[in-house]
Design a protein around this motif. Structure first.
Motif, PDB file in Angstrom:
ATOM      1  N   ARG A   2      33.319  38.651  41.648  1.00 19.68           N
ATOM      2  CA  ARG A   2      34.102  40.542  42.097  1.00 19.68           C
ATOM      3  C   ARG A   2      34.783  40.662  40.289  1.00 19.68           C
ATOM      4  O   ARG A   2      34.543  42.506  40.130  1.00 19.68           O
ATOM      5  CB  ARG A   2      35.537  39.497  42.495  1.00 19.68           C
ATOM      6  CG  ARG A   2      36.716  40.827  42.541  1.00 19.68           C
ATOM      7  CD  ARG A   2      37.325  40.487  43.385  1.00 19.68           C
ATOM      8  NE  ARG A   2      37.719  39.147  43.460  1.00 19.68           N
ATOM      9  CZ  ARG A   2      38.467  38.491  44.009  1.00 19.68           C
ATOM     10  NH1 ARG A   2      39.172  38.414  45.303  1.00 19.68           N
ATOM     11  NH2 ARG A   2      39.348  37.524  43.468  1.00 19.68           N
ATOM     12  N   ARG A   3      34.720  40.310  39.048  1.00 25.52           N
ATOM     13  CA  ARG A   3      34.595  40.961  38.041  1.00 25.52           C
ATOM     14  C   ARG A   3      33.885  41.432  37.281  1.00 25.52           C
ATOM     15  O   ARG A   3      33.827  43.265  36.771  1.00 25.52           O
ATOM     16  CB  ARG A   3      35.451  39.629  36.627  1.00 25.52           C
ATOM     17  CG  ARG A   3      36.506  38.598  37.276  1.00 25.52           C
ATOM     18  CD  ARG A   3      37.263  37.373  36.163  1.00 25.52           C
ATOM     19  NE  ARG A   3      38.212  36.643  37.014  1.00 25.52           N
ATOM     20  CZ  ARG A   3      38.297  35.739  36.564  1.00 25.52           C
ATOM     21  NH1 ARG A   3      37.609  34.702  35.840  1.00 25.52           N
ATOM     22  NH2 ARG A   3      39.822  35.519  36.692  1.00 25.52           N
ATOM     23  N   VAL A   4      32.463  40.807  37.928  1.00 30.54           N
ATOM     24  CA  VAL A   4      31.283  41.457  37.419  1.00 30.54           C
ATOM     25  C   VAL A   4      30.981  43.075  37.468  1.00 30.54           C
ATOM     26  O   VAL A   4      30.761  44.042  36.664  1.00 30.54           O
ATOM     27  CB  VAL A   4      30.087  41.092  37.346  1.00 30.54           C
ATOM     28  CG1 VAL A   4      29.000  41.628  37.271  1.00 30.54           C
ATOM     29  CG2 VAL A   4      30.110  39.578  36.859  1.00 30.54           C
ATOM     30  N   LEU A   5      31.015  43.058  39.158  1.00 28.26           N
ATOM     31  CA  LEU A   5      30.854  44.472  39.755  1.00 28.26           C
ATOM     32  C   LEU A   5      31.977  45.549  39.682  1.00 28.26           C
ATOM     33  O   LEU A   5      32.125  46.447  39.481  1.00 28.26           O
ATOM     34  CB  LEU A   5      31.317  44.037  41.172  1.00 28.26           C
ATOM     35  CG  LEU A   5      30.342  43.276  41.942  1.00 28.26           C
ATOM     36  CD1 LEU A   5      30.539  43.084  43.548  1.00 28.26           C
ATOM     37  CD2 LEU A   5      29.096  44.343  41.998  1.00 28.26           C
ATOM     38  N   ALA A   6      33.332  45.129  38.883  1.00 29.88           N
ATOM     39  CA  ALA A   6      34.583  46.066  38.487  1.00 29.88           C
ATOM     40  C   ALA A   6      33.946  46.566  37.484  1.00 29.88           C
ATOM     41  O   ALA A   6      34.571  47.255  37.370  1.00 29.88           O
ATOM     42  CB  ALA A   6      36.057  44.890  37.959  1.00 29.88           C
ATOM     43  N   VAL A   7      33.610  45.888  36.383  1.00 30.44           N
ATOM     44  CA  VAL A   7      33.346  45.989  34.802  1.00 30.44           C
ATOM     45  C   VAL A   7      31.469  47.487  35.326  1.00 30.44           C
ATOM     46  O   VAL A   7      31.471  47.785  34.748  1.00 30.44           O
ATOM     47  CB  VAL A   7      32.629  45.176  34.180  1.00 30.44           C
ATOM     48  CG1 VAL A   7      31.978  45.372  32.587  1.00 30.44           C
ATOM     49  CG2 VAL A   7      33.412  43.735  33.445  1.00 30.44           C
ATOM     50  N   VAL A  15      42.357  48.757  33.760  1.00 32.28           N
ATOM     51  CA  VAL A  15      41.645  48.232  32.941  1.00 32.28           C
ATOM     52  C   VAL A  15      40.615  47.001  32.967  1.00 32.28           C
ATOM     53  O   VAL A  15      40.608  46.498  33.442  1.00 32.28           O
ATOM     54  CB  VAL A  15      43.322  47.739  32.118  1.00 32.28           C
ATOM     55  CG1 VAL A  15      42.857  46.825  30.996  1.00 32.28           C
ATOM     56  CG2 VAL A  15      44.481  48.736  32.191  1.00 32.28           C
ATOM     57  N   LEU A  16      40.033  46.675  32.296  1.00 34.52           N
ATOM     58  CA  LEU A  16      39.179  46.227  32.203  1.00 34.52           C
ATOM     59  C   LEU A  16      39.314  44.647  31.262  1.00 34.52           C
ATOM     60  O   LEU A  16      37.947  43.831  31.142  1.00 34.52           O
ATOM     61  CB  LEU A  16      37.794  46.668  31.671  1.00 34.52           C
ATOM     62  CG  LEU A  16      37.421  47.591  33.329  1.00 34.52           C
ATOM     63  CD1 LEU A  16      35.520  48.041  33.169  1.00 34.52           C
ATOM     64  CD2 LEU A  16      37.152  47.108  34.456  1.00 34.52           C
ATOM     65  N   THR A  17      39.768  45.250  30.101  1.00 35.15           N
ATOM     66  CA  THR A  17      40.424  43.753  28.990  1.00 35.15           C
ATOM     67  C   THR A  17      40.079  42.325  29.613  1.00 35.15           C
ATOM     68  O   THR A  17      39.291  41.319  28.934  1.00 35.15           O
ATOM     69  CB  THR A  17      41.592  43.902  28.178  1.00 35.15           C
ATOM     70  OG1 THR A  17      41.122  45.957  27.813  1.00 35.15           O
ATOM     71  CG2 THR A  17      41.425  43.367  26.981  1.00 35.15           C
ATOM     72  N   MET A  18      41.641  42.254  30.700  1.00 31.88           N
ATOM     73  CA  MET A  18      41.666  40.915  30.982  1.00 31.88           C
ATOM     74  C   MET A  18      39.938  40.281  32.010  1.00 31.88           C
ATOM     75  O   MET A  18      40.420  39.304  32.079  1.00 31.88           O
ATOM     76  CB  MET A  18      42.671  40.725  31.476  1.00 31.88           C
ATOM     77  CG  MET A  18      44.259  41.004  30.929  1.00 31.88           C
ATOM     78  SD  MET A  18      43.906  40.084  29.495  1.00 31.88           S
ATOM     79  CE  MET A  18      44.297  38.273  30.453  1.00 31.88           C
ATOM     80  N   THR A  19      39.818  41.796  32.312  1.00 35.17           N
ATOM     81  CA  THR A  19      38.620  41.126  33.366  1.00 35.17           C
ATOM     82  C   THR A  19      37.458  40.308  32.578  1.00 35.17           C
ATOM     83  O   THR A  19      37.060  39.455  33.237  1.00 35.17           O
ATOM     84  CB  THR A  19      38.448  42.217  34.401  1.00 35.17           C
ATOM     85  OG1 THR A  19      39.314  42.935  34.633  1.00 35.17           O
ATOM     86  CG2 THR A  19      37.156  42.116  35.012  1.00 35.17           C
ATOM     87  N   LEU A  20      37.714  40.994  31.508  1.00 35.81           N
ATOM     88  CA  LEU A  20      36.362  40.720  30.537  1.00 35.81           C
ATOM     89  C   LEU A  20      36.633  39.639  30.166  1.00 35.81           C
ATOM     90  O   LEU A  20      35.974  38.809  29.805  1.00 35.81           O
ATOM     91  CB  LEU A  20      36.548  42.190  29.549  1.00 35.81           C
ATOM     92  CG  LEU A  20      35.515  42.791  30.505  1.00 35.81           C
ATOM     93  CD1 LEU A  20      35.129  43.616  28.910  1.00 35.81           C
ATOM     94  CD2 LEU A  20      33.654  42.616  30.648  1.00 35.81           C
ATOM     95  N   THR A  21      38.230  38.928  29.780  1.00 37.87           N
ATOM     96  CA  THR A  21      38.492  38.106  29.256  1.00 37.87           C
ATOM     97  C   THR A  21      38.110  36.948  29.958  1.00 37.87           C
ATOM     98  O   THR A  21      38.102  35.718  29.756  1.00 37.87           O
ATOM     99  CB  THR A  21      40.437  38.015  29.274  1.00 37.87           C
ATOM    100  OG1 THR A  21      40.066  38.970  27.827  1.00 37.87           O
ATOM    101  CG2 THR A  21      40.141  36.174  28.067  1.00 37.87           C
ATOM    102  N   GLY A  22      38.235  37.309  31.603  1.00 31.99           N
ATOM    103  CA  GLY A  22      37.937  36.295  32.448  1.00 31.99           C
ATOM    104  C   GLY A  22      36.993  35.760  32.812  1.00 31.99           C
ATOM    105  O   GLY A  22      36.755  34.734  33.225  1.00 31.99           O
ATOM    106  N   ILE A  23      36.036  36.739  32.426  1.00 33.26           N
ATOM    107  CA  ILE A  23      34.639  36.476  32.824  1.00 33.26           C
ATOM    108  C   ILE A  23      33.882  35.441  31.862  1.00 33.26           C
ATOM    109  O   ILE A  23      33.912  34.254  32.543  1.00 33.26           O
ATOM    110  CB  ILE A  23      33.438  37.335  32.540  1.00 33.26           C
ATOM    111  CG1 ILE A  23      33.841  38.847  33.460  1.00 33.26           C
ATOM    112  CG2 ILE A  23      32.069  37.660  32.935  1.00 33.26           C
ATOM    113  CD1 ILE A  23      33.281  39.795  33.860  1.00 33.26           C
TER     114      ILE A  23
END
Length: 240
Positions: free
Chosen positions: A183-188, A161-169
């Protein structure tokens, strides 16, 4: 010189998480690939992203054309079964997260290879029964992964799931440090890469061969962990 040190500690070989972040990025790539194959080849069904799958299920119940009710239900049920099994395993072995992720990845590889075997010889979109069975198998694997990765608790690396990751970025762009944002950008990026590769493969190969790279890539996870676990280290136990 200080920035590379923070990079290494945050992502590649820190004492808190060891190789886990890098391996979870591999699993994120696999997730993107598997979901691409399922959406494009099994009749618009997600097997990892249950938010999207529930939305697709709503479309199917409403009678929207092109959405497979049986496959969406099978994926939802399979994901819950996998998560239930993952929860049971975590309750017994959750304190050994290195071993937990290694064993989970092995089970996932077996389930994905079984799905590949079911698709061998299939040209085009499989029938409803076969698509549902394959979607269910893949969803069991991803539900198991989701439960275990949740326990492993590496920040920003849920693998599905990337919703919260994108929110955090965006929301934490000023407060978060460089390693966290990276790390967040790499996850996306790895999810995008997996989806991109999956879409290319579905468009140019039979469905079985489009799915095959997923378990092949996932083998990297237990292989690396098997080597890493030979030497005890703090990251192998549950953080916190």
């Amino acid at each position: 010189m200080s920035a590379p040190a923070r990079w290494d500690g945050a992502l590649l070989r820190g004492t808190v998480h060891g190789p886990l972040p890098a391996l979870l990025l591999v699993m994120t790539t696999v997730t993107g690939l598997v979901d691409a194959v399922s959406v494009l080849g099994l009749g618009r069904v997600f097997v990892a992203n249950m938010t999207g799958n529930v939305v697709f299920l709503g479309f199917a119940v409403a009678g929207a054309p092109g959405f497979a009710l049986a496959a969406s239900l099978a994926a939802l049920a399979g994901f819950l079964v996998g998560a239930l099994g993952g929860g049971a395993v975590v309750a017994r072995r959750g304190h050994r997260r290195g071993h937990l992720l290694r064993d989970t990845a092995v089970v996932e590889v077996v389930l994905m290879l079984a799905a590949v075997a079911l698709l061998v010889g299939v040209t085009g979109t499989p029938g409803s029964a076969l698509a549902s069975l394959v979607a269910g198998l893949l969803a069991v694997a991803l539900g198991l992964q989701n439960a275990v990765v949740r326990r492993i608790a590496v920040p920003d690396l849920t693998t599905t799931v990337l919703t919260m990751t994108l929110t955090g970025i965006a929301a934490d762009v000023r407060a978060a440090g460089r390693p966290v944002v990276t790390r967040r950008v790499l996850a996306v990026a790895t999810m995008f890469l997996g989806a991109f590769l999956g879409a290319l493969l579905v468009g140019h190969a039979r469905l079985a061969w489009a799915l095959l790279p997923a378990p092949v890539l996932l083998v990297v996870v237990p292989a690396v962990l098997q080597l890493a676990l030979r030497r005890p280290a703090p990251w192998q136990d549950t953080a916190g």
